[in-house]
Design a protein around this motif. Structure first.
Motif, PDB file in Angstrom:
ATOM      1  N   ILE A  94       0.846  -1.191   0.000  1.00 36.54           N
ATOM      2  CA  ILE A  94       0.000   0.000   0.000  1.00 36.54           C
ATOM      3  C   ILE A  94       0.886   1.246   0.000  1.00 36.54           C
ATOM      4  CG2 ILE A  94      -2.000   1.093   1.035  1.00 36.54           C
ATOM      5  CD1 ILE A  94      -2.377  -1.856   0.102  1.00 36.54           C
ATOM      6  N   ALA A  95       1.328   1.605  -1.189  1.00 35.66           N
ATOM      7  CA  ALA A  95       2.253   2.726  -1.357  1.00 35.66           C
ATOM      8  C   ALA A  95       2.217   3.179  -2.800  1.00 35.66           C
ATOM      9  CB  ALA A  95       3.672   2.309  -0.966  1.00 35.66           C
ATOM     10  N   ALA A  96       2.817   4.333  -3.060  1.00 35.82           N
ATOM     11  CA  ALA A  96       2.877   4.870  -4.415  1.00 35.82           C
ATOM     12  C   ALA A  96       3.815   4.046  -5.280  1.00 35.82           C
ATOM     13  CB  ALA A  96       3.335   6.325  -4.373  1.00 35.82           C
ATOM     14  N   ASP A  97       3.542   4.026  -6.591  1.00 38.03           N
ATOM     15  CA  ASP A  97       4.390   3.291  -7.514  1.00 38.03           C
ATOM     16  C   ASP A  97       5.570   4.152  -7.971  1.00 38.03           C
ATOM     17  OD1 ASP A  97       3.381   5.015  -9.483  1.00 38.03           O
ATOM     18  OD2 ASP A  97       1.905   3.568 -10.190  1.00 38.03           O
ATOM     19  N   VAL A  98       6.425   3.553  -8.804  1.00 36.95           N
ATOM     20  CA  VAL A  98       7.669   4.212  -9.214  1.00 36.95           C
ATOM     21  C   VAL A  98       7.374   5.521  -9.951  1.00 36.95           C
ATOM     22  CG1 VAL A  98       9.678   4.040 -10.731  1.00 36.95           C
ATOM     23  CG2 VAL A  98       9.059   2.112  -9.252  1.00 36.95           C
ATOM     24  N   ARG A  99       6.430   5.506 -10.876  1.00 34.47           N
ATOM     25  CA  ARG A  99       6.136   6.724 -11.641  1.00 34.47           C
ATOM     26  C   ARG A  99       5.709   7.856 -10.723  1.00 34.47           C
ATOM     27  NH1 ARG A  99       1.295   8.873 -13.298  1.00 34.47           N
ATOM     28  NH2 ARG A  99       1.406  10.393 -15.027  1.00 34.47           N
ATOM     29  N   ALA A 100       4.810   7.577  -9.769  1.00 37.09           N
ATOM     30  CA  ALA A 100       4.325   8.622  -8.873  1.00 37.09           C
ATOM     31  C   ALA A 100       5.448   9.178  -8.009  1.00 37.09           C
ATOM     32  CB  ALA A 100       3.194   8.080  -8.002  1.00 37.09           C
ATOM     33  N   VAL A 101       6.314   8.300  -7.513  1.00 33.67           N
ATOM     34  CA  VAL A 101       7.425   8.765  -6.671  1.00 33.67           C
ATOM     35  C   VAL A 101       8.401   9.608  -7.483  1.00 33.67           C
ATOM     36  CG1 VAL A 101       9.411   8.034  -5.286  1.00 33.67           C
ATOM     37  CG2 VAL A 101       7.220   6.849  -5.045  1.00 33.67           C
ATOM     38  N   GLU A 102       8.691   9.183  -8.706  1.00 40.71           N
ATOM     39  CA  GLU A 102       9.614   9.957  -9.536  1.00 40.71           C
ATOM     40  C   GLU A 102       9.053  11.339  -9.865  1.00 40.71           C
ATOM     41  OE1 GLU A 102      10.327   7.350 -12.820  1.00 40.71           O
ATOM     42  OE2 GLU A 102      12.061   6.391 -11.851  1.00 40.71           O
ATOM     43  N   LEU A 103       7.749  11.435 -10.039  1.00 41.68           N
ATOM     44  CA  LEU A 103       7.129  12.722 -10.345  1.00 41.68           C
ATOM     45  C   LEU A 103       7.061  13.648  -9.142  1.00 41.68           C
ATOM     46  CD1 LEU A 103       4.131  11.673 -12.632  1.00 41.68           C
ATOM     47  CD2 LEU A 103       6.155  12.972 -13.311  1.00 41.68           C
ATOM     48  N   THR A 104       6.989  13.094  -7.945  1.00 36.71           N
ATOM     49  CA  THR A 104       6.745  13.915  -6.760  1.00 36.71           C
ATOM     50  C   THR A 104       7.962  14.118  -5.871  1.00 36.71           C
ATOM     51  OG1 THR A 104       5.998  11.969  -5.505  1.00 36.71           O
ATOM     52  CG2 THR A 104       4.318  13.222  -6.694  1.00 36.71           C
ATOM     53  N   SER A 105       8.962  13.261  -5.967  1.00 36.64           N
ATOM     54  CA  SER A 105      10.107  13.378  -5.068  1.00 36.64           C
ATOM     55  C   SER A 105      11.118  14.420  -5.529  1.00 36.64           C
ATOM     56  CB  SER A 105      10.806  12.019  -4.905  1.00 36.64           C
ATOM     57  OG  SER A 105      11.301  11.560  -6.158  1.00 36.64           O
ATOM     58  N   ASN A 106      10.988  14.858  -6.766  1.00 39.00           N
ATOM     59  CA  ASN A 106      11.854  15.913  -7.294  1.00 39.00           C
ATOM     60  C   ASN A 106      10.979  17.108  -7.673  1.00 39.00           C
ATOM     61  OD1 ASN A 106      13.160  17.418  -9.689  1.00 39.00           O
ATOM     62  ND2 ASN A 106      14.876  16.294  -8.795  1.00 39.00           N
ATOM     63  N   LYS A 107      11.255  18.258  -7.072  1.00 38.35           N
ATOM     64  CA  LYS A 107      10.385  19.428  -7.245  1.00 38.35           C
ATOM     65  C   LYS A 107      10.340  19.920  -8.688  1.00 38.35           C
ATOM     66  CE  LYS A 107      10.965  21.046  -2.463  1.00 38.35           C
ATOM     67  NZ  LYS A 107      11.742  19.878  -2.003  1.00 38.35           N
ATOM     68  N   ILE A 108      11.413  19.714  -9.433  1.00 40.33           N
ATOM     69  CA  ILE A 108      11.420  20.118 -10.839  1.00 40.33           C
ATOM     70  C   ILE A 108      10.502  19.207 -11.647  1.00 40.33           C
ATOM     71  CG2 ILE A 108      12.854  20.430 -12.893  1.00 40.33           C
ATOM     72  CD1 ILE A 108      15.196  21.042 -10.961  1.00 40.33           C
ATOM     73  N   ASN A 109      10.571  17.893 -11.371  1.00 39.49           N
ATOM     74  CA  ASN A 109       9.655  16.958 -12.026  1.00 39.49           C
ATOM     75  C   ASN A 109       8.203  17.303 -11.705  1.00 39.49           C
ATOM     76  OD1 ASN A 109      11.843  15.556 -13.025  1.00 39.49           O
ATOM     77  ND2 ASN A 109      11.719  13.887 -11.540  1.00 39.49           N
ATOM     78  N   THR A 110       7.964  17.684 -10.443  1.00 37.73           N
ATOM     79  CA  THR A 110       6.600  18.018 -10.033  1.00 37.73           C
ATOM     80  C   THR A 110       6.100  19.251 -10.778  1.00 37.73           C
ATOM     81  OG1 THR A 110       7.105  17.152  -7.823  1.00 37.73           O
ATOM     82  CG2 THR A 110       5.102  18.443  -8.052  1.00 37.73           C
ATOM     83  N   LYS A 111       6.962  20.257 -10.931  1.00 38.26           N
ATOM     84  CA  LYS A 111       6.584  21.459 -11.674  1.00 38.26           C
ATOM     85  C   LYS A 111       6.194  21.110 -13.115  1.00 38.26           C
ATOM     86  CE  LYS A 111       7.413  25.157  -9.010  1.00 38.26           C
ATOM     87  NZ  LYS A 111       6.408  26.199  -8.738  1.00 38.26           N
ATOM     88  N   PHE A 113       5.143  18.263 -14.189  1.00 37.57           N
ATOM     89  CA  PHE A 113       3.901  17.483 -14.120  1.00 37.57           C
ATOM     90  C   PHE A 113       2.699  18.404 -13.997  1.00 37.57           C
ATOM     91  CE2 PHE A 113       0.895  15.352 -11.096  1.00 37.57           C
ATOM     92  CZ  PHE A 113       0.348  14.449 -11.994  1.00 37.57           C
ATOM     93  N   TYR A 114       2.779  19.422 -13.128  1.00 37.90           N
ATOM     94  CA  TYR A 114       1.675  20.381 -12.995  1.00 37.90           C
ATOM     95  C   TYR A 114       1.376  21.050 -14.330  1.00 37.90           C
ATOM     96  CZ  TYR A 114       1.939  20.223  -7.859  1.00 37.90           C
ATOM     97  OH  TYR A 114       1.910  19.839  -6.553  1.00 37.90           O
ATOM     98  N   SER A 115       2.434  21.435 -15.031  1.00 37.88           N
ATOM     99  CA  SER A 115       2.241  22.108 -16.323  1.00 37.88           C
ATOM    100  C   SER A 115       1.545  21.182 -17.318  1.00 37.88           C
ATOM    101  CB  SER A 115       3.589  22.561 -16.887  1.00 37.88           C
ATOM    102  OG  SER A 115       4.189  23.524 -16.038  1.00 37.88           O
ATOM    103  N   GLU A 116       1.924  19.904 -17.324  1.00 39.66           N
ATOM    104  CA  GLU A 116       1.346  18.945 -18.264  1.00 39.66           C
ATOM    105  C   GLU A 116      -0.144  18.727 -18.022  1.00 39.66           C
ATOM    106  OE1 GLU A 116       3.643  15.426 -17.851  1.00 39.66           O
ATOM    107  OE2 GLU A 116       5.462  16.305 -18.740  1.00 39.66           O
ATOM    108  N   ILE A 117      -0.575  18.767 -16.733  1.00 39.76           N
ATOM    109  CA  ILE A 117      -1.984  18.470 -16.449  1.00 39.76           C
ATOM    110  C   ILE A 117      -2.810  19.749 -16.248  1.00 39.76           C
ATOM    111  CG2 ILE A 117      -1.384  16.244 -15.445  1.00 39.76           C
ATOM    112  CD1 ILE A 117      -1.870  17.439 -12.675  1.00 39.76           C
TER     113      ILE A 117
END
Length: 364
Positions: A94-111, A113-117
């Motif tokens: 019961i945890a996040a998968d690899v894609r979700a962690v990669e998108l959220t654990s790095n603030k640049i990736n998260t930025k 991701f926000y732009s894409e959605i």
């Protein structure tokens, strides 16, 4: 039902619920002097990393794994373990998968991701020197990875930026948003997503005051801001992450712009969970156990929803009335004390603002 829990620091938050449900509990921990090792049915001391927990899950033939990890560095290893255990051994993690962690654990990736959605986020740029700066002061300088305010600086002028680059070679530079800080917990499992009531964490400060030093309130009540917008935006983020577990999302509301900005996402238990539980009677860590047992659903969550006014206050050390068992639950209490000695916080709730104020007066 046999569940493997990873990490002992947060285990006392769920021990009462594990026993209430009659679950056989196994726990792995890398520190043999860690707290809460006396609570589960079995404890295995393993090396750091996820190889030990993975082997225990397999050899002990557990029904599910629930990581109780409140820090970022191990999350990618947890996600990789999840994929292996679920694929090869049919053991749900019961945890996040690899894609979700990669998108959220790095603030640049998260930025990105926000732009894409299509979710609004403060204007930003990646800096390697002061000469590249195009945003107006003040700006916020961050590293791509890190939590709890680590390596974050509010820069008021060029000297502040140059000082930051004495320690770091690169920075995520973000427009400083003057406004309200908001957190919200989102629960997601097998496509079912529920955004819980948002929490108000105070106003932004040019001094960069840490959220732990602020009084927080639940639910979030900000003039001009509809909580439905926060919940809908959080739901949209979780839907696009398309993963399981707890998501804590941080937002900023600019009063002058009347704009809600997404800041970051954490795929782990978080610091506002007591306040969320006080506000709506949903304990996110207990919901992880429900996911492991196959009992999580939107209907079950909505059936348990209650509505309170709540607050969380730094107190140092608690010296008030005795707390009823279980001490980490609102089942028999209107307040919970949590945190290490010297840095404790008290979370209090009441059915009305007046009742909450009276309890604050009595306890603090």
């Amino acid at each position: 039902m046999k569940i493997l829990f990873i990490g002992s620091r947060l285990y006392d938050d769920v021990d009462y619920y594990v026993k209430k449900r009659g679950i056989e509990s196994i726990l792995t921990e890398s520190n043999e002097e860690a707290i809460n090792l006396d609570l589960p049915d079995q404890v295995f001391i393993v090396p750091r990393g996820m190889d030990g927990p993975k082997q225990i899950a397999i050899t002990q033939n557990v029904d599910a794994v629930v990581p109780l990890i409140g820090i970022d560095p191990p999350l990618i290893q947890v996600a990789e373990m999840k994929e292996e255990l679920e694929r090869d051994y049919d053991i749900p993690v019961i945890a996040a998968d690899v894609r979700a962690v990669e998108l959220t654990s790095n603030k640049i990736n998260t930025k990105n991701f926000y732009s894409e959605i299509g979710v609004a986020t403060p204007e930003y740029q990646i800096l390697e020197s002061l000469d590249e700066l195009t945003l107006d002061f003040p700006v916020v300088l961050k590293q791509g990875e890190g939590q709890g305010g680590k390596d974050i600086k509010v820069a008021h002028n060029a000297d502040d930026v140059n000082e930051y680059f004495e320690e770091f070679s690169q920075a995520l530079c973000e427009k400083f948003i003057e406004g309200s800080e908001i957190s919200i917990e989102v629960l997601a499992f097998r496509g079912e997503i529920v955004a819980l009531p948002p929490i108000y964490k105070g106003e932004t400060t040019l001094e960069g005051t840490h959220p732990l030093n602020k009084v927080k309130l639940g639910p979030c009540l900000i003039d001009g801001l509809d909580n439905n917008l926060i919940q809908q935006t959080a739901y949209n983020v979780a839907r696009n992450l398309n993963s399981d577990g707890i998501f804590e999302m941080d937002f900023m509301y600019s009063h002058s712009e009347n704009q809600l900005y997404a800041i970051e996402v954490n795929t782990r238990p978080n610091g506002t969970r007591y306040l969320t539980s006080a506000t709506c009677s949903i304990n996110s860590l207990c919901e992880l156990i429900n996911m492991a047992c196959g009992d999580f659903s939107l209907k079950n969550v909505f059936d348990k929803l209650e509505y309170y006014y709540s607050t969380e206050i730094p107190i140092g050390n608690y010296e008030g009335p005795e707390i009823n068992e279980p001490v980490k639950s609102f089942d028999n209490n209107n307040f919970i004390v949590h945190g290490p000695e010297g840095y404790q916080r008290i979370t209090i709730r009441g059915k009305s603002k007046k009742e909450l104020e009276d309890r604050i007066h009595d306890l603090c």
